[in-house]
Design a protein around this motif. Sequence first.
Motif, mmCIF file in Angstrom:
data_model
loop_
_atom_site.group_PDB
_atom_site.id
_atom_site.type_symbol
_atom_site.label_atom_id
_atom_site.label_comp_id
_atom_site.label_asym_id
_atom_site.label_seq_id
_atom_site.Cartn_x
_atom_site.Cartn_y
_atom_site.Cartn_z
ATOM 1 N N GLU A 240 13.648 10.753 15.295
ATOM 2 C CA GLU A 240 12.424 10.369 14.620
ATOM 3 C C GLU A 240 12.752 10.075 13.155
ATOM 4 O O GLU A 240 13.462 10.837 12.500
ATOM 5 C CB GLU A 240 11.387 11.490 14.700
ATOM 6 N N ILE A 241 12.247 8.935 12.671
ATOM 7 C CA ILE A 241 12.451 8.509 11.288
ATOM 8 C C ILE A 241 11.094 8.494 10.588
ATOM 9 O O ILE A 241 10.091 8.082 11.177
ATOM 10 C CB ILE A 241 13.032 7.082 11.226
ATOM 11 N N GLN A 242 11.068 8.926 9.326
ATOM 12 C CA GLN A 242 9.876 8.732 8.507
ATOM 13 C C GLN A 242 10.257 8.047 7.200
ATOM 14 O O GLN A 242 11.239 8.431 6.557
ATOM 15 C CB GLN A 242 9.189 10.055 8.170
ATOM 16 N N PHE A 243 9.486 7.021 6.846
ATOM 17 C CA PHE A 243 9.555 6.421 5.521
ATOM 18 C C PHE A 243 8.229 6.675 4.815
ATOM 19 O O PHE A 243 7.183 6.750 5.463
ATOM 20 C CB PHE A 243 9.764 4.897 5.593
ATOM 21 N N SER A 244 8.281 6.765 3.492
ATOM 22 C CA SER A 244 7.037 6.786 2.717
ATOM 23 C C SER A 244 7.173 5.818 1.554
ATOM 24 O O SER A 244 8.268 5.619 1.020
ATOM 25 C CB SER A 244 6.727 8.197 2.204
ATOM 26 N N TYR A 245 6.049 5.193 1.202
ATOM 27 C CA TYR A 245 6.034 4.179 0.152
ATOM 28 C C TYR A 245 4.876 4.433 -0.814
ATOM 29 O O TYR A 245 3.869 5.047 -0.450
ATOM 30 C CB TYR A 245 5.876 2.773 0.756
ATOM 31 N N ALA A 246 5.037 3.938 -2.029
ATOM 32 C CA ALA A 246 3.967 3.925 -3.031
ATOM 33 C C ALA A 246 3.582 2.476 -3.300
ATOM 34 O O ALA A 246 4.458 1.607 -3.367
ATOM 35 C CB ALA A 246 4.425 4.596 -4.323
ATOM 36 N N ILE A 247 2.299 2.208 -3.448
ATOM 37 C CA ILE A 247 1.845 0.835 -3.664
ATOM 38 C C ILE A 247 2.475 0.267 -4.937
ATOM 39 O O ILE A 247 2.533 0.919 -5.978
ATOM 40 C CB ILE A 247 0.304 0.761 -3.727
ATOM 41 N N GLY A 248 3.007 -0.951 -4.827
ATOM 42 C CA GLY A 248 3.619 -1.620 -5.965
ATOM 43 C C GLY A 248 5.054 -1.226 -6.235
ATOM 44 O O GLY A 248 5.694 -1.785 -7.121
ATOM 45 N N VAL A 249 5.597 -0.279 -5.456
ATOM 46 C CA VAL A 249 6.981 0.172 -5.618
ATOM 47 C C VAL A 249 7.792 -0.343 -4.437
ATOM 48 O O VAL A 249 7.367 -0.225 -3.287
ATOM 49 C CB VAL A 249 7.064 1.712 -5.704
ATOM 50 N N ALA A 250 8.943 -0.912 -4.694
ATOM 51 C CA ALA A 250 9.712 -1.563 -3.636
ATOM 52 C C ALA A 250 10.461 -0.569 -2.743
ATOM 53 O O ALA A 250 10.392 -0.645 -1.518
ATOM 54 C CB ALA A 250 10.696 -2.561 -4.238
ATOM 55 N N LYS A 251 11.185 0.349 -3.350
ATOM 56 C CA LYS A 251 12.013 1.267 -2.569
ATOM 57 C C LYS A 251 11.165 2.394 -1.978
ATOM 58 O O LYS A 251 10.192 2.837 -2.599
ATOM 59 C CB LYS A 251 13.119 1.856 -3.438
ATOM 60 N N ALA B 110 7.068 0.421 9.749
ATOM 61 C CA ALA B 110 7.029 1.079 11.059
ATOM 62 C C ALA B 110 7.956 0.376 12.037
ATOM 63 O O ALA B 110 8.630 1.020 12.855
ATOM 64 C CB ALA B 110 5.599 1.102 11.604
ATOM 65 N N TYR B 111 8.015 -0.959 11.958
ATOM 66 C CA TYR B 111 8.946 -1.711 12.795
ATOM 67 C C TYR B 111 10.394 -1.368 12.423
ATOM 68 O O TYR B 111 11.257 -1.194 13.287
ATOM 69 C CB TYR B 111 8.719 -3.214 12.642
ATOM 70 N N MET B 112 10.657 -1.269 11.125
ATOM 71 C CA MET B 112 12.021 -0.951 10.674
ATOM 72 C C MET B 112 12.396 0.478 11.074
ATOM 73 O O MET B 112 13.553 0.739 11.451
ATOM 74 C CB MET B 112 12.120 -1.133 9.163
ATOM 75 N N ALA B 113 11.457 1.382 11.001
ATOM 76 C CA ALA B 113 11.728 2.769 11.388
ATOM 77 C C ALA B 113 12.070 2.851 12.876
ATOM 78 O O ALA B 113 12.981 3.590 13.274
ATOM 79 C CB ALA B 113 10.530 3.651 11.059
ATOM 80 N N ARG B 114 11.370 2.098 13.700
ATOM 81 C CA ARG B 114 11.698 2.044 15.133
ATOM 82 C C ARG B 114 13.096 1.448 15.333
ATOM 83 O O ARG B 114 13.899 1.960 16.125
ATOM 84 C CB ARG B 114 10.645 1.219 15.875
ATOM 85 N N PHE B 115 13.378 0.359 14.606
ATOM 86 C CA PHE B 115 14.685 -0.293 14.727
ATOM 87 C C PHE B 115 15.820 0.687 14.421
ATOM 88 O O PHE B 115 16.800 0.777 15.170
ATOM 89 C CB PHE B 115 14.743 -1.485 13.775
ATOM 90 N N HIS C 58 2.670 9.841 14.123
ATOM 91 C CA HIS C 58 2.171 8.549 13.663
ATOM 92 C C HIS C 58 1.675 8.709 12.233
ATOM 93 O O HIS C 58 1.009 9.693 11.917
ATOM 94 C CB HIS C 58 1.030 8.065 14.564
ATOM 95 N N GLY C 59 1.994 7.727 11.380
ATOM 96 C CA GLY C 59 1.595 7.808 9.985
ATOM 97 C C GLY C 59 0.135 7.505 9.723
ATOM 98 O O GLY C 59 -0.379 7.782 8.655
ATOM 99 N N GLY C 60 -0.560 6.893 10.706
ATOM 100 C CA GLY C 60 -1.991 6.629 10.564
ATOM 101 C C GLY C 60 -2.344 5.185 10.320
ATOM 102 O O GLY C 60 -3.504 4.805 10.461
ATOM 103 N N GLY C 61 -1.388 4.343 9.939
ATOM 104 C CA GLY C 61 -1.683 2.939 9.661
ATOM 105 C C GLY C 61 -1.628 2.091 10.916
ATOM 106 O O GLY C 61 -0.733 2.246 11.751
ATOM 107 N N ALA C 62 -2.594 1.177 11.052
ATOM 108 C CA ALA C 62 -2.612 0.258 12.190
ATOM 109 C C ALA C 62 -1.745 -0.961 11.895
ATOM 110 O O ALA C 62 -1.318 -1.185 10.763
ATOM 111 C CB ALA C 62 -4.037 -0.170 12.479
ATOM 112 N N PHE C 63 -1.486 -1.769 12.921
ATOM 113 C CA PHE C 63 -0.589 -2.912 12.817
ATOM 114 C C PHE C 63 -1.307 -4.260 12.818
ATOM 115 O O PHE C 63 -1.075 -5.099 11.951
ATOM 116 C CB PHE C 63 0.415 -2.916 13.974
ATOM 117 N N ASP D 46 0.852 -1.187 0.000
ATOM 118 C CA ASP D 46 0.000 0.000 0.000
ATOM 119 C C ASP D 46 0.886 1.234 0.000
ATOM 120 O O ASP D 46 2.080 1.155 0.314
ATOM 121 C CB ASP D 46 -0.910 0.018 1.230
ATOM 122 N N GLN D 47 0.311 2.364 -0.354
ATOM 123 C CA GLN D 47 1.033 3.604 -0.137
ATOM 124 C C GLN D 47 0.913 3.983 1.331
ATOM 125 O O GLN D 47 0.073 3.450 2.058
ATOM 126 C CB GLN D 47 0.449 4.724 -0.994
ATOM 127 N N GLY D 48 1.744 4.916 1.799
ATOM 128 C CA GLY D 48 1.596 5.372 3.169
ATOM 129 C C GLY D 48 2.875 5.928 3.746
ATOM 130 O O GLY D 48 3.951 5.856 3.125
#
Length: 379
Positions: free
Chosen positions: A301-312, A281-286, A263-268, A124-126
């Motif tokens: 504080e770390i933030q990652f963002s992703y696009a659905i279907g994109v790996a990096k 989110a686990y990797m960002a905490r790590f 918080h990015g808004g996504g549940a676990f 998913d994106q997020g």
Amino acid sequence: MRKLFTSESVTEGHPDKLCDYISDSVLDAHLVQDKNSRVACETVAGKGEVYITGEITSTAQVNIEEIARQAIKEVGYGDSDLDIDYKTCKVTVNVCKQSPDIALGVDKSLESKEGELESEGAGDQGIMFGYACNETEELMPLPISLAHKLARRLTEVRKQNIINYLRPDGKVQVTVEYEDDKPVRVDTVVVSTQHEKDVDMEMLKKDIKEKVINEVVPNELLDENTKYFINPTGRFVIGGPLGDSGLTGRKIIVDTYGGYARHGGGAFSGKDATKVDRSAAYMARFIAKNIVANKLADKCEIQFSYAIGVAKPVSVYVNTYGTNTIPEDEIVNKICEKFDLTPRGIINYLGLQNPIYRATTNYGHFGKEDLSWEKVVEI
């Protein structure tokens, strides 16, 4: 400068946490048989009824109703007049397979389709955040750390019959006073716990103070001005899904940093690791924890963002609030050079195809030393 900050935690019998636990139990049951299971399991609980829905693609053969009843039993619910009975409650299962449109992007990333990178895409994106600071031994903010320990202790005294009249539902809140961004004392403790009928309130307040609060909160953080609110309504007999409906994913702030970080808004809960809401989110905490543990900063504080279907990841953001010992752009470079932040890279590095998720459901997903994203490595 002095300021107050408050965080909340809940027990495993809280109706939302009950739903989280059922969803993670369903996830683990599938991963035991098929590590490649795609699971997005949502649970709703209300008066005498549990409704389980979502999308699951797996070769595993799992009796979801049986899993749900066992989870309710493990939490300690068995009375339909007070909360919910695992034996008699209605369990409805409405599950289908993962959408082929979503699977299209997860199975093969955009980069792999373009011949650039052989990897699955993000489910998913997020946006996902991770955080760490040096306020506690586990590198978590003190308010949420204390709140989780109090909630866990409430469950311990109930299950071990140290306080034999408690029932599973409960919640706690801790207010910490800070001076120049350093925690100096506990200002307020709030505990609301479900109990059997006809319990003397003065005895309950005394027991909770002595056997829960004083056993958890360090004495040096308490003083004559610390305020205690124990079952402030005076009665908490009706609880669980009978007192309030429950829903998977509604306690995202309890699950993370108690509001101390973004918080990015996504549940676990209920999601397998191809869902970057959980794995990233686990990797960002790590990574945030290891930046602090390696003394590259006092807080991070770390933030990652992703696009659905994109790996990096689309972006990697680091904020050390001016506490960094090396430039932040160097920290970002270290992260990108050392770690594979694709969903497959995260899954492999943290071992996220194992049935580990029931252990994460309650008392926070972070700060538990036996979880792979809590280990300390050299950066």
